[in-house]
Design a protein around this motif. Structure first.
Motif, PDB file in Angstrom:
ATOM      1  N   UNK A 136       0.591  -1.041  -0.104  1.00  0.00           N
ATOM      2  CA  UNK A 136      -0.334   0.223   0.140  1.00  0.00           C
ATOM      3  C   UNK A 136       0.876   1.289   0.194  1.00  0.00           C
ATOM      4  N   UNK A 137       0.263   2.220  -1.215  1.00  0.00           N
ATOM      5  CA  UNK A 137       1.795   3.353  -0.549  1.00  0.00           C
ATOM      6  C   UNK A 137      -0.032   4.054  -1.934  1.00  0.00           C
ATOM      7  N   UNK A 138       1.477   6.106  -1.832  1.00  0.00           N
ATOM      8  CA  UNK A 138       0.574   6.869  -2.176  1.00  0.00           C
ATOM      9  C   UNK A 138       0.556   6.623  -4.344  1.00  0.00           C
ATOM     10  N   UNK A 139       1.600   6.426  -4.241  1.00  0.00           N
ATOM     11  CA  UNK A 139       1.763   6.519  -6.088  1.00  0.00           C
ATOM     12  C   UNK A 139       2.217   5.371  -6.586  1.00  0.00           C
ATOM     13  N   UNK A 140       1.231   4.441  -7.936  1.00  0.00           N
ATOM     14  CA  UNK A 140       1.593   3.319  -8.314  1.00  0.00           C
ATOM     15  C   UNK A 140       3.338   3.490  -8.538  1.00  0.00           C
ATOM     16  N   UNK A 141       3.988   2.203  -8.626  1.00  0.00           N
ATOM     17  CA  UNK A 141       5.188   2.219  -9.461  1.00  0.00           C
ATOM     18  C   UNK A 141       4.816   0.720 -10.105  1.00  0.00           C
ATOM     19  N   UNK A 142       5.338  -0.097 -11.052  1.00  0.00           N
ATOM     20  CA  UNK A 142       5.491  -1.566 -11.736  1.00  0.00           C
ATOM     21  C   UNK A 142       5.322  -1.808 -11.481  1.00  0.00           C
ATOM     22  N   UNK A 143       5.357  -1.932  -9.711  1.00  0.00           N
ATOM     23  CA  UNK A 143       5.915  -3.476  -9.419  1.00  0.00           C
ATOM     24  C   UNK A 143       4.825  -4.290  -8.651  1.00  0.00           C
ATOM     25  N   UNK A 144       4.021  -5.410  -9.034  1.00  0.00           N
ATOM     26  CA  UNK A 144       2.770  -6.242  -8.711  1.00  0.00           C
ATOM     27  C   UNK A 144       2.333  -5.958  -7.492  1.00  0.00           C
ATOM     28  N   UNK A 145       1.356  -5.568  -7.595  1.00  0.00           N
ATOM     29  CA  UNK A 145       0.287  -7.047  -6.156  1.00  0.00           C
ATOM     30  C   UNK A 145      -0.099  -4.852  -5.189  1.00  0.00           C
ATOM     31  N   UNK A 146       0.339  -3.962  -5.956  1.00  0.00           N
ATOM     32  CA  UNK A 146       0.337  -2.880  -5.713  1.00  0.00           C
ATOM     33  C   UNK A 146      -0.978  -1.847  -5.776  1.00  0.00           C
ATOM     34  N   UNK A 147      -1.806  -0.926  -3.981  1.00  0.00           N
ATOM     35  CA  UNK A 147      -2.589  -0.306  -3.755  1.00  0.00           C
ATOM     36  C   UNK A 147      -2.337   0.819  -3.842  1.00  0.00           C
ATOM     37  N   UNK A 148      -2.509   2.172  -4.348  1.00  0.00           N
ATOM     38  CA  UNK A 148      -2.517   2.963  -4.291  1.00  0.00           C
ATOM     39  C   UNK A 148      -3.228   3.880  -4.786  1.00  0.00           C
ATOM     40  N   UNK A 149      -3.278   5.634  -4.812  1.00  0.00           N
ATOM     41  CA  UNK A 149      -4.470   6.693  -4.539  1.00  0.00           C
ATOM     42  C   UNK A 149      -3.762   7.979  -5.690  1.00  0.00           C
ATOM     43  N   UNK A 150      -3.448   8.511  -5.147  1.00  0.00           N
ATOM     44  CA  UNK A 150      -2.946   9.825  -6.091  1.00  0.00           C
ATOM     45  C   UNK A 150      -3.218  10.224  -7.426  1.00  0.00           C
ATOM     46  N   UNK A 162     -26.621  11.546 -22.377  1.00  0.00           N
ATOM     47  CA  UNK A 162     -26.016  12.061 -21.840  1.00  0.00           C
ATOM     48  C   UNK A 162     -24.419  11.580 -22.000  1.00  0.00           C
ATOM     49  N   UNK A 163     -23.491  12.413 -21.044  1.00  0.00           N
ATOM     50  CA  UNK A 163     -22.171  11.940 -20.664  1.00  0.00           C
ATOM     51  C   UNK A 163     -22.490  11.892 -19.232  1.00  0.00           C
ATOM     52  N   UNK A 164     -21.974  11.021 -18.359  1.00  0.00           N
ATOM     53  CA  UNK A 164     -22.299  10.537 -16.915  1.00  0.00           C
ATOM     54  C   UNK A 164     -20.768  10.676 -16.821  1.00  0.00           C
ATOM     55  N   UNK A 165     -20.320  11.344 -15.481  1.00  0.00           N
ATOM     56  CA  UNK A 165     -18.886  11.062 -14.728  1.00  0.00           C
ATOM     57  C   UNK A 165     -18.256  10.802 -13.473  1.00  0.00           C
ATOM     58  N   UNK A 166     -18.267   9.775 -13.423  1.00  0.00           N
ATOM     59  CA  UNK A 166     -18.239   9.232 -11.813  1.00  0.00           C
ATOM     60  C   UNK A 166     -16.857   9.099 -10.927  1.00  0.00           C
ATOM     61  N   UNK A 167     -16.298   8.949 -10.255  1.00  0.00           N
ATOM     62  CA  UNK A 167     -15.074   8.204  -9.464  1.00  0.00           C
ATOM     63  C   UNK A 167     -14.926   6.785  -9.512  1.00  0.00           C
ATOM     64  N   UNK A 168     -14.129   6.862 -10.032  1.00  0.00           N
ATOM     65  CA  UNK A 168     -13.548   4.911 -10.085  1.00  0.00           C
ATOM     66  C   UNK A 168     -13.189   3.974  -9.393  1.00  0.00           C
ATOM     67  N   UNK A 169     -12.681   2.919  -9.316  1.00  0.00           N
ATOM     68  CA  UNK A 169     -11.112   2.003  -8.932  1.00  0.00           C
ATOM     69  C   UNK A 169     -10.977   1.470 -10.311  1.00  0.00           C
ATOM     70  N   UNK A 170      -9.162   1.950 -10.813  1.00  0.00           N
ATOM     71  CA  UNK A 170      -8.490   0.891 -11.672  1.00  0.00           C
ATOM     72  C   UNK A 170      -8.422   0.048 -11.154  1.00  0.00           C
ATOM     73  N   UNK A 171      -8.511  -1.038 -11.767  1.00  0.00           N
ATOM     74  CA  UNK A 171      -7.280  -2.256 -11.818  1.00  0.00           C
ATOM     75  C   UNK A 171      -7.557  -3.283 -12.816  1.00  0.00           C
ATOM     76  N   UNK A 172      -6.296  -4.134 -12.388  1.00  0.00           N
ATOM     77  CA  UNK A 172      -5.843  -5.022 -13.632  1.00  0.00           C
ATOM     78  C   UNK A 172      -6.135  -6.775 -12.817  1.00  0.00           C
ATOM     79  N   UNK A 173      -5.018  -7.312 -13.050  1.00  0.00           N
ATOM     80  CA  UNK A 173      -4.210  -8.624 -12.203  1.00  0.00           C
ATOM     81  C   UNK A 173      -2.460  -8.510 -11.012  1.00  0.00           C
ATOM     82  N   UNK A 174      -1.929  -6.767 -11.486  1.00  0.00           N
ATOM     83  CA  UNK A 174      -1.623  -6.064 -10.982  1.00  0.00           C
ATOM     84  C   UNK A 174      -1.409  -4.772 -10.281  1.00  0.00           C
ATOM     85  N   UNK A 175      -2.448  -4.529 -10.324  1.00  0.00           N
ATOM     86  CA  UNK A 175      -2.864  -2.898  -9.995  1.00  0.00           C
ATOM     87  C   UNK A 175      -4.356  -2.619  -9.341  1.00  0.00           C
TER      88      UNK A 175
END
Length: 223
Positions: A136-150, A162-175
């Motif tokens: 768990x860190x603030x800014x992501x790096x390329x290392x796998x298994x990271x949970x971050x924000x920023x 209509x165009x709708x904007x919402x905050x979201x999580x982003x994830x793949x199998x590494x980040x």
């Protein structure tokens, strides 16, 4: 409580509609980018005069998530204060509110780029923390298994013309990148270059709100 299940490096997580992330097996709750004191910071620096209630609104929503999930550990992924001087802008009621939420819990403040991890608001101040296969860190790096924000990711979709904007999580199998939890926070479009560099094939966005839902992350076209 509405959520979307996510598997990251073999760990079962829940992306909550509030924008918080839960790790039920370990009783860990993660939030990012509270930006407490943003209205005070903007006024102090001669910016827009915003209603000075954002800290209390953020704390009220965080308190509700804590009541719903009852975590043993809370991790705040950096930029918990809007800048180094924002701590002085929190009044005694807000500081006592934070102390009450911390009672009986391991509370971890991760340092962000806007602020050092708070040293006088209770809890522990760290640059990053590892639990099991996750970091768990603030800014992501390329290392796998990271949970971050920023980055404060936001998704923009066309809904019924209509165009709708919402905050979201982003994830793949590494980040996993969390949305900003703070009340007065903007966002970076989910197609922006930093996300394209971090997210691999099959990446998803989980849109926050009363009915969180997962949608595929658009891929940027090659130039």
């Amino acid at each position: 409580m509405n959520f979307v299940d996510v598997i990251l490096q073999g760990v079962a997580l829940r992306a909550l509609g509030s924008g918080a992330l839960s790790w039920p097996e370990r009783r860990v709750l993660i939030v990012s980018d509270l930006h407490l004191g943003k209205s005070e910071r903007m006024a102090r620096r001669g910016g827009a005069m915003l209603p000075p209630y954002e800290a209390r609104d953020t704390l009220l929503r965080l308190d509700a998530v804590l009541d719903a999930t009852d975590p043993a550990t809370v991790i705040c992924l950096g930029d918990s204060l809007d800048d180094n001087a924002a701590r002085a802008g929190l009044d005694d009621t807000e500081a006592q509110w934070i102390a009450r939420m911390q009672a009986g819990r391991d509370w971890i403040w991760i340092a962000g780029n806007h602020d050092p991890a708070p040293s006088d608001l209770g809890g522990r101040a760290l640059a990053r923390v590892g639990i099991g296969p996750l970091t768990f860190r603030h800014i992501a790096t390329p290392a796998p298994g990271e949970v971050s924000g920023h980055y404060h990711p936001k998704a923009r979709l066309g809904v019924r013309g209509k165009s709708v904007s919402r905050p979201c999580f982003l994830h793949d199998d590494r980040h996993m990148i969390l949305p900003a939890f703070g009340t007065y926070t903007g966002g970076l479009d989910w197609t922006a270059a930093p996300f394209a560099a971090l997210m691999g094939d099959g990446a998803c966005a989980i849109l926050t709100g009363p009915r969180p839902c997962a949608v595929p992350l658009p891929r940027r076209r090659a130039a």
